[in-house]
Design an enzyme around this catalytic site. Sequence first.
Site, PDB file in Angstrom:
ATOM      1  N   HIS A   1      41.507  34.241  43.571  1.00 10.81           N
ATOM      2  CA  HIS A   1      42.316  35.248  42.872  1.00 10.81           C
ATOM      3  C   HIS A   1      42.357  36.585  43.607  1.00 10.81           C
ATOM      4  CE1 HIS A   1      44.598  36.176  39.316  1.00 10.81           C
ATOM      5  NE2 HIS A   1      43.853  37.235  39.023  1.00 10.81           N
TER       6      HIS A   1
ATOM      7  N   ASP B   1      42.807  29.363  43.434  1.00 15.01           N
ATOM      8  CA  ASP B   1      42.656  30.383  42.388  1.00 15.01           C
ATOM      9  C   ASP B   1      42.273  29.704  41.071  1.00 15.01           C
ATOM     10  OD1 ASP B   1      42.937  32.420  40.501  1.00 15.01           O
ATOM     11  OD2 ASP B   1      44.628  33.327  41.557  1.00 15.01           O
TER      12      ASP B   1
ATOM     13  N   SER C   1      48.271  39.858  38.954  1.00 14.19           N
ATOM     14  CA  SER C   1      47.567  39.198  37.862  1.00 14.19           C
ATOM     15  C   SER C   1      48.238  39.539  36.527  1.00 14.19           C
ATOM     16  CB  SER C   1      46.082  39.582  37.916  1.00 14.19           C
ATOM     17  OG  SER C   1      45.297  38.755  37.089  1.00 14.19           O
TER      18      SER C   1
END
Length: 203
Positions: free
Chosen positions: A185, A154, A104
Amino acid sequence: MSLDAYHHIARRSEPGAPLVFTFHGTGGDEHQFTGLVAQLLPGAGLVAPRGDVLEHGANRYFRRTGEGVYDMADLATRTAKMTGFISAHRAANPGVPVYALGYSNGANILASVLFGAPDLFDRVVLMHPLIPWKPAPNPALASVSVLLTAGKRDPICPLPLTQALADYLREQGAPLTLSLHDGGHELRQTELDAIAGFLTPGA
């Protein structure tokens, strides 16, 4: 270049093992992937910096003004700082293969460093990155093996942007492996299996 530009964990590699840099997601810290590295690569060295930007108390590596809206000037400044930090640790470990993985926000800062300084890495894992800009061409990326992982649904990192990043890396000649799961995610076991295979080729 500074070995101590970030609060971080550092341990040296055992002979023949790589040095692995890890970059946490928003709200994580330098401990987020230590167990994964120890499990996948026993004897590997580790450098795990903590992001030095706080967003409502959550650790990050650079500022943003909204979800998916980056402060590009801040990103450039902090990419330069991180590049120097990685360079210093690489120089302190001559001849050791260098791997890196980020998730991320950590994948975003890692990707930003990779675009400008691919010579720092041998293998890179980008987990759920969001790159909402078109990086400049860099044919030196052909020297770095990259694993890109993402979720097809996501909401934070939309699939078209993942595919655009994959296309960019392929255009630069980077040996790319793309691993997608059907979720969002979150990290899934199939993703972790892909990372294990990528970081331990021939094992």
